[in-house]
Design a protein around this motif. Sequence first.
Motif, PDB file in Angstrom:
ATOM      1  N   PHE A  41      32.781  31.619  58.368  1.00 14.23           N
ATOM      2  CA  PHE A  41      32.404  30.145  57.282  1.00 14.23           C
ATOM      3  C   PHE A  41      32.910  30.659  55.842  1.00 14.23           C
ATOM      4  CE2 PHE A  41      28.653  30.032  53.336  1.00 14.23           C
ATOM      5  CZ  PHE A  41      28.648  28.838  53.490  1.00 14.23           C
ATOM      6  N   VAL A  42      32.904  31.785  55.241  1.00 13.52           N
ATOM      7  CA  VAL A  42      33.183  32.296  54.238  1.00 13.52           C
ATOM      8  C   VAL A  42      34.605  32.201  54.384  1.00 13.52           C
ATOM      9  CG1 VAL A  42      33.742  34.147  52.378  1.00 13.52           C
ATOM     10  CG2 VAL A  42      30.870  33.957  53.260  1.00 13.52           C
ATOM     11  N   LEU A  43      35.398  31.916  54.408  1.00 12.93           N
ATOM     12  CA  LEU A  43      36.323  31.914  54.487  1.00 12.93           C
ATOM     13  C   LEU A  43      36.934  30.080  55.222  1.00 12.93           C
ATOM     14  CD1 LEU A  43      38.331  35.277  56.771  1.00 12.93           C
ATOM     15  CD2 LEU A  43      38.586  34.476  54.793  1.00 12.93           C
ATOM     16  N   GLN A  60      46.569  35.449  51.847  1.00 10.90           N
ATOM     17  CA  GLN A  60      46.263  36.168  51.057  1.00 10.90           C
ATOM     18  C   GLN A  60      45.448  35.845  49.887  1.00 10.90           C
ATOM     19  OE1 GLN A  60      47.259  39.548  50.471  1.00 10.90           O
ATOM     20  NE2 GLN A  60      46.040  39.617  49.223  1.00 10.90           N
ATOM     21  N   ASP A  61      45.264  34.900  49.332  1.00 11.28           N
ATOM     22  CA  ASP A  61      44.634  33.311  48.556  1.00 11.28           C
ATOM     23  C   ASP A  61      43.207  33.844  48.856  1.00 11.28           C
ATOM     24  OD1 ASP A  61      46.999  33.234  46.917  1.00 11.28           O
ATOM     25  OD2 ASP A  61      47.057  31.840  47.911  1.00 11.28           O
ATOM     26  N   LEU A  62      43.481  33.349  50.497  1.00 12.47           N
ATOM     27  CA  LEU A  62      41.874  33.297  50.592  1.00 12.47           C
ATOM     28  C   LEU A  62      41.041  34.363  50.976  1.00 12.47           C
ATOM     29  CD1 LEU A  62      42.506  30.792  53.773  1.00 12.47           C
ATOM     30  CD2 LEU A  62      41.855  30.112  51.705  1.00 12.47           C
ATOM     31  N   ALA A  63      41.595  36.562  51.035  1.00 10.00           N
ATOM     32  CA  ALA A  63      41.471  36.959  50.676  1.00 10.00           C
ATOM     33  C   ALA A  63      41.105  37.947  50.108  1.00 10.00           C
ATOM     34  CB  ALA A  63      42.298  37.861  51.873  1.00 10.00           C
ATOM     35  N   THR A  64      42.026  37.449  49.132  1.00  9.98           N
ATOM     36  CA  THR A  64      41.422  37.448  47.312  1.00  9.98           C
ATOM     37  C   THR A  64      40.368  36.255  46.995  1.00  9.98           C
ATOM     38  OG1 THR A  64      43.550  38.252  46.773  1.00  9.98           O
ATOM     39  CG2 THR A  64      42.078  37.265  45.631  1.00  9.98           C
ATOM     40  N   ASP A  69      39.222  41.852  53.872  1.00  9.56           N
ATOM     41  CA  ASP A  69      40.077  42.465  54.247  1.00  9.56           C
ATOM     42  C   ASP A  69      41.898  41.400  54.335  1.00  9.56           C
ATOM     43  OD1 ASP A  69      42.647  45.185  54.505  1.00  9.56           O
ATOM     44  OD2 ASP A  69      42.084  44.427  56.950  1.00  9.56           O
ATOM     45  N   ILE A  70      42.777  41.715  54.368  1.00 11.58           N
ATOM     46  CA  ILE A  70      43.724  40.936  54.725  1.00 11.58           C
ATOM     47  C   ILE A  70      44.049  40.335  56.081  1.00 11.58           C
ATOM     48  CG2 ILE A  70      45.794  42.578  54.020  1.00 11.58           C
ATOM     49  CD1 ILE A  70      45.864  38.642  53.812  1.00 11.58           C
ATOM     50  N   LYS A  71      43.848  42.274  56.863  1.00 11.21           N
ATOM     51  CA  LYS A  71      44.176  42.239  58.322  1.00 11.21           C
ATOM     52  C   LYS A  71      43.466  40.887  58.628  1.00 11.21           C
ATOM     53  CE  LYS A  71      47.026  45.492  58.367  1.00 11.21           C
ATOM     54  NZ  LYS A  71      46.865  47.520  58.550  1.00 11.21           N
TER      55      LYS A  71
END
Length: 152
Positions: A41-43, A60-64, A69-71
């Motif tokens: 949901f968050v992503l 990377q934008d989404l992880a930030t 965590d990017i992986k």
Amino acid sequence: MTRYDGGPAESPGFLLWHVTLRWQRAVTAALAPLDLTHVQFVLLACTWWLTEEGHTPNQQDLATQAGTDIKMTSQVLKTLETKGLLERRPSPTDARAKTVHPTPTGKSLARQAITAVEATDQAFFAPINTQTLLTTLTKLTHAESPSTLSRG
């Protein structure tokens, strides 16, 4: 034993842990009928929101944005792509990056999920002054971490 006379029941961190667990269970229950986990949901919501704001986010934008965590972000985005909720495409400006785009189905589900989570938040936080809570959480989010402070 502990600096709190009443034990863990008076520890802010321990109480926050329990509140967080209760809130996560409530959000998980709200998202279950939509076949989304909390992190999915968050992503998905971050992808939808950034796109609505005119951005073309990469992983990377989404992880930030999500604080993930990017992986793990990459793995969850792959799952969302498999579900037909978003597409990952090669970035036109960075050969190593992929841009992320919600599909029409993903946009619709994101809006439904946001409505469900906001209703859950409203019910969960109803007993307290949410403006005070928002102010406090914002301060804590932007405060220096204890490890940073101890390096002084």
